[in-house]
Design a protein around this motif. Structure first.
Motif, PDB file in Angstrom:
ATOM      1  N   VAL A  74       0.873  -1.264  -0.213  1.00 40.92           N
ATOM      2  CA  VAL A  74       0.015  -0.062   0.119  1.00 40.92           C
ATOM      3  C   VAL A  74       0.979   1.209  -0.066  1.00 40.92           C
ATOM      4  CG1 VAL A  74      -1.865   1.341   1.185  1.00 40.92           C
ATOM      5  CG2 VAL A  74      -1.560  -1.395   1.515  1.00 40.92           C
ATOM      6  N   THR A  75       0.819   2.082  -1.080  1.00 42.06           N
ATOM      7  CA  THR A  75       1.301   3.303  -0.990  1.00 42.06           C
ATOM      8  C   THR A  75       0.652   4.318  -1.011  1.00 42.06           C
ATOM      9  OG1 THR A  75       3.103   2.316  -2.360  1.00 42.06           O
ATOM     10  CG2 THR A  75       3.073   4.807  -2.513  1.00 42.06           C
ATOM     11  N   SER A  76       0.674   5.236   0.010  1.00 43.87           N
ATOM     12  CA  SER A  76      -0.086   6.462   0.235  1.00 43.87           C
ATOM     13  C   SER A  76       0.266   7.620  -0.151  1.00 43.87           C
ATOM     14  CB  SER A  76      -0.629   6.491   1.818  1.00 43.87           C
ATOM     15  OG  SER A  76      -1.394   7.733   2.036  1.00 43.87           O
ATOM     16  N   ASN A  81      -3.906  18.597  -2.768  1.00 43.93           N
ATOM     17  CA  ASN A  81      -5.267  18.540  -2.936  1.00 43.93           C
ATOM     18  C   ASN A  81      -5.926  17.578  -2.245  1.00 43.93           C
ATOM     19  OD1 ASN A  81      -5.627  21.175  -4.507  1.00 43.93           O
ATOM     20  ND2 ASN A  81      -5.320  19.768  -6.468  1.00 43.93           N
ATOM     21  N   GLY A  82      -5.149  16.368  -1.514  1.00 47.45           N
ATOM     22  CA  GLY A  82      -5.789  15.339  -0.890  1.00 47.45           C
ATOM     23  C   GLY A  82      -5.000  14.195  -0.958  1.00 47.45           C
ATOM     24  N   ILE A 112      -8.857   8.743  -0.720  1.00 48.06           N
ATOM     25  CA  ILE A 112      -8.992   8.871   0.502  1.00 48.06           C
ATOM     26  C   ILE A 112      -9.426  10.065   1.140  1.00 48.06           C
ATOM     27  CG2 ILE A 112      -7.731   8.485   2.886  1.00 48.06           C
ATOM     28  CD1 ILE A 112      -7.854   5.865   1.284  1.00 48.06           C
ATOM     29  N   LYS A 113      -9.034  11.123   0.746  1.00 50.16           N
ATOM     30  CA  LYS A 113      -9.773  12.388   1.217  1.00 50.16           C
ATOM     31  C   LYS A 113      -9.241  13.545  -0.010  1.00 50.16           C
ATOM     32  CE  LYS A 113      -5.814  13.973   4.270  1.00 50.16           C
ATOM     33  NZ  LYS A 113      -5.534  14.439   5.582  1.00 50.16           N
ATOM     34  N   ASP A 171     -12.556  10.077  -8.328  1.00 46.61           N
ATOM     35  CA  ASP A 171     -13.496  10.203  -7.182  1.00 46.61           C
ATOM     36  C   ASP A 171     -14.321   8.971  -6.597  1.00 46.61           C
ATOM     37  OD1 ASP A 171     -14.874   9.147  -9.352  1.00 46.61           O
ATOM     38  OD2 ASP A 171     -16.151  11.149  -9.767  1.00 46.61           O
ATOM     39  N   LYS A 172     -13.632   7.824  -7.247  1.00 47.57           N
ATOM     40  CA  LYS A 172     -14.096   6.455  -6.685  1.00 47.57           C
ATOM     41  C   LYS A 172     -12.874   5.504  -7.132  1.00 47.57           C
ATOM     42  CE  LYS A 172     -16.532   5.028 -10.760  1.00 47.57           C
ATOM     43  NZ  LYS A 172     -17.904   4.500 -11.536  1.00 47.57           N
TER      44      LYS A 172
END
Length: 591
Positions: A74-76, A81-82, A112-113, A171-172
Motif C-alpha cells: 500500500v502506497t499512500s 489537494n488530497g 482517501i480524502k 472520485d471512486k
C-alpha cells in the motif's frame, strides 16, 4: 542520511516487482524473474520504462506499508489537494487444490480524502531498454505490442483511457489490470476486487500456518513473506530480485543475482524449515532432479530459473543505479568450481527425506541425486575451489567447503538409515572422516584458530559456521577463542560484520555483509551470550528499510544499504538468528 532502498516488493512466484514510495514500478522483469525488464528505471531513468500514477497536484508526502501479514503493498500519496492510496498485488490463490499464480498485476487506486486529478504513465520496454513497445488504445484497455509479445492494461473506468495524456478525476476506486493475454473482463472492478480478497486470504492463511517464534514476530513474518516471493513456481529460488545494485559506491562489485544458487537456496530452505513450512522444499527437490539430469556429475554453483541456458555474464550500456557501472546480466560465477554445493544439496534435502508425510516411494526417486552429490564430495575432497565468496582469481582449500562436506556426509548417514542403504552409509562414513581431517588442516595450533583455507592465515566470517553448525561444541575452548578473535578482527560498529578484510579480486571491501552479522548473532546465542546476541540483533534491525526489507550489504561507516535488494541471504539469516535466540540448544537435523 544513510542510503536506503525506498522500495517494496510484490509478486506471486510467476513474477515479481519493486515499487518505490511514489508508487512507480521501478523494476519488473517479465515473464520470468531473470528475463529482461519491462520496467527498469531502477537502472535506466531515461529508457528503462515507467508504470506510475501521476497526480496533477504536487506530492507533499508519501507513506508505504504492507497490509498486515500479506505481500499486498500500500502506497499512500498525499498531495496539496488530497490523499489517495495504491494497493499493488500479484494474484495468488487456490482453486480446488491447485495454486494459481497468473501473470496478472493489479493496481487498486482509492481516493482517501480531498480531490485528486491523476493520469497514467505506462511505457514498457524490452531487451533492457533497447526496444520500445507500440501502443494501441482501445475502449477499456491499452495494448502494448512488440513483435509477437503483447502486454494489455485494462481499467475499470474507461474514462481514464479517453485521453491518456489528460488528467482524470479520482472520485471512486479504480482498478488497473496488467496481463500478457487478451482477457474478456465482464466487470473489471468486481473481478479485480475478488482477486484482491483471494490474495489477501492466501497470504494470511500462509502466515497462519508458519511456526513463528514469539520474539521479533513482525520481522520474522516480513522476512518469510519476502523469501516466498523469490521462489519461482517450478521450485527455483533466486538470490535477489535485482541485478547490478553496487556493494558500495565506486566498488564495481555489481552482480546479477536473479539466479538460483545452491548455497543461497540452502539458507532459504533452512529458514522455511525452521518455520515449519514443508511445501516449498518439495518443489525445490523436483527442480534439483532436473539439474541432476542435465549434468552428469559436476554441477555449476548457480542456474537459470528454467535451466534453458547458461547465464553468461555480459555488460550492458546502461546508466546504472545512481550511475554506478557496470550493469551486468548473467553471472560469471556459473563457471566457478564451488564444491560446498554438494554437501549443501544433501543437507538441504534432509528435511524432505525425513518427512514421513511424503510416501517413501516418492522420496526414493531422489536417492540417485543424493548418491551423485556424495560421489562429488569424494571426487572434490582434494580439489581447491573458488569458495563461497566466489573469488574470481583464486582457488583454495576452503574450510567452509569442507564444513559442508562434513554436514553433507552427516545428512547422508541419516538418509541411508531411513532406506537401510549400506552402500550409502559406508560411502558417507568414509568421506565424513576425510572431511574432518580437511577441516582440522585449517586449524593452526600455534594461534589456536581455524582459518579461511588450508595454508593461509586469513580470517573469514564463514568460520562462524563452525559454531552455528555445531562442528565445534559450545563448551569447546576453540569455539570461544574463534568467536572472540573474529569479533575483534571482523566486527564493525552496531553489530555489523565484514566477510573478510583482506584484499580480493576487486581490492579491499568497504561494505559489511548482513548474513555474517546474523551468523554472529547465532554464534553468540549458542555460546550463551544471549543478552549480547539480542542487543546486536536490535542494532542490525535498524539497517532495514521502511518496510523491514534488507539489502545484501551495509556500509560500515555510513550505515547505508547497498547490494542487491531484497536479499534472501539476509532475510534467511534473520530468521535463523531469531530461532537460535529463541531456542539456543536446538541441534541441526543432521546431528
Amino acid at each position: 542520511m544513510p542510503h536506503k532502498y525506498a522500495m517494496g516488493i510484490i509478486g506471486n512466484g510467476s513474477w515479481l516487482a519493486l515499487i518505490n514510495n511514489f508508487g512507480n514500478v521501478t523494476w519488473l522483469c517479465w515473464p520470468h524473474f531473470d528475463s529482461s525488464f519491462l520496467f527498469g528505471n531502477l537502472l535506466d531513468k531515461y529508457n528503462g520504462g515507467d508504470y506510475k500514477i501521476i497526480p496533477q497536484s504536487d506530492i507533499i508526502n508519501t507513506f508505504q506499508r504492507y497490509l498486515e501479514d500479506t505481500n499486498i503493498l500500500v502506497t499512500s500519496i498525499e498531495t496539496n489537494n488530497g490523499t489517495f492510496e495504491i494497493n499493488d498485488f500479484a494474484p495468488i490463490f487456490y482453486s480446488s487444490s491447485e495454486l494459481i499464480r497468473p501473470h496478472i498485476f493489479i493496481r487498486k487506486i482509492t481516493p482517501i480524502k480531498g480531490y485528486n486529478l491523476i493520469k497514467l504513465q505506462c511505457t514498457p520496454t524490452y531487451q533492457y531498454g533497447n526496444q520500445q513497445y507500440h501502443t494501441v488504445v482501445n475502449e477499456n484497455s491499452i495494448h502494448y505490442y512488440l513483435n509477437e509479445k503483447s502486454i494489455y492494461v485494462y481499467c475499470s473506468n474507461i474514462q481514464l483511457f479517453n485521453d491518456v495524456a489528460s488528467f482524470f478525476a479520482l472520485d471512486k476506486p479504480i482498478y488497473l489490470v496488467m496481463t500478457n493475454e487478451k482477457n474478456h473482463w465482464h466487470n473489471i472492478a468486481s473481478e479485480a476486487e475478488d482477486l484482491f480478497i483471494k490474495t489477501k486470504n492466501y497470504w494470511k492463511e500462509w502466515v497462519d500456518n508458519l511456526a513463528i517464534p514469539t520474539l521479533y514476530k513482525h520481522e520474522v513474518i516480513r522476512s518469510a513473506l519476502s523469501l516466498h516471493l523469490h521462489v519461482f513456481n517450478n521450485g527455483a529460488i533466486i538470490a535477489a530480485a535485482t541485478t547490478s545494485l553496487p556493494e558500495f559506491l565506486g566498488s564495481t562489485r555489481n552482480w546479477d543475482y536473479r539466479f538460483c544458487w545452491m548455497r543461497d537456496s540452502y539458507y532459504t530452505l533452512l529458514a522455511f524449515d525452521l518455520l515449519n513450512n514443508k511445501e516449498i522444499i518439495q518443489k525445490y527437490a523436483h527442480y534439483l532432479s532436473l539439474i541432476n539430469e542435465k549434468y552428469d556429475e559436476r554441477w555449476p554453483p548457480l542456474h537459470t530459473i528454467s535451466l534453458d541456458r547458461d547465464p553468461k555474464e555480459l555488460e550492458l550500456n546502461l546508466p546504472g543505479y545512481l550511475n554506478e557501472k557496470p550493469v551486468r546480466i548473467g553471472n560469471q560465477a556459473f563457471e566457478h568450481i564451488q564444491n560446498d554445493i554438494y554437501g549443501q544439496v544433501i543437507t538441504t534435502l534432509l528435511p524432505y527425506f525425513t518427512n514421513d508425510k511424503i510416501p517413501l516411494e516418492t522420496r526414493m526417486q531422489f536417492l540417485p541425486l543424493i548418491r551423485n552429490m556424495l560421489n562429488m564430495i569424494q571426487k572434490t575432497m582434494n580439489e581447491p575451489d573458488n569458495g563461497l565468496w566466489e573469488f574470481r582469481g583464486l582457488k583454495q582449500f576452503h574450510c567452509y567447503t569442507y564444513l559442508f562436506h562434513w554436514a553433507g556426509c552427516k545428512s547422508a548417514l541419516k538418509i541411508a538409515d531411513i532406506f537401510d542403504d549400506k552402500l550409502m552409509f559406508n560411502h558417507a562414513t568414509t568421506n565424513l572422516s576425510k572431511a574432518i581431517d580437511k577441516i582440522e588442516c585449517c586449524f593452526d595450533k600455534k594461534s589456536g584458530l581455524y582459518y579461511q583455507a588450508i595454508g593461509n592465515k586469513n580470517l573469514d566470517a564463514s568460520l562462524l559456521q563452525l559454531i552455528t553448525m555445531h562442528y565445534l561444541k559450545p563448551d569447546d575452548p576453540r569455539a570461544t577463542h574463534l568467536l572472540l578473535t573474529l569479533e575483534d578482527k571482523l566486527s564493525a560498529e552496531n553489530g555489523l560484520f565484514y566477510r573478510y578484510i583482506h584484499e580480493d579480486d576487486f581490492g579491499k571491501p568497504e561494505a559489511t555483509f548482513l548474513i555474517c552479522a546474523f551468523w554472529h548473532v547465532e554464534a553468540l546465542a549458542i555460546m550463551n551470550y544471549k543478552d549480547k546476541a539480542i542487543a546486536n540483533l536490535n542494532k542490525i534491525l535498524e539497517y532495514s528499510n521502511h518496510l523491514s526489507l534488507f539489502s545484501e550489504d551495509v556500509h560500515a561507516k555510513t550505515g547505508s544499504q547497498w547490494g542487491n535488494f531484497p536479499q534472501t541471504y539476509s532475510h534467511a539469516g534473520l530468521i535463523q538468528a531469531v530461532n537460535v535466540i529463541h531456542n539456543p540448544n536446538k541441534m541441526p537435523l543432521y546431528l
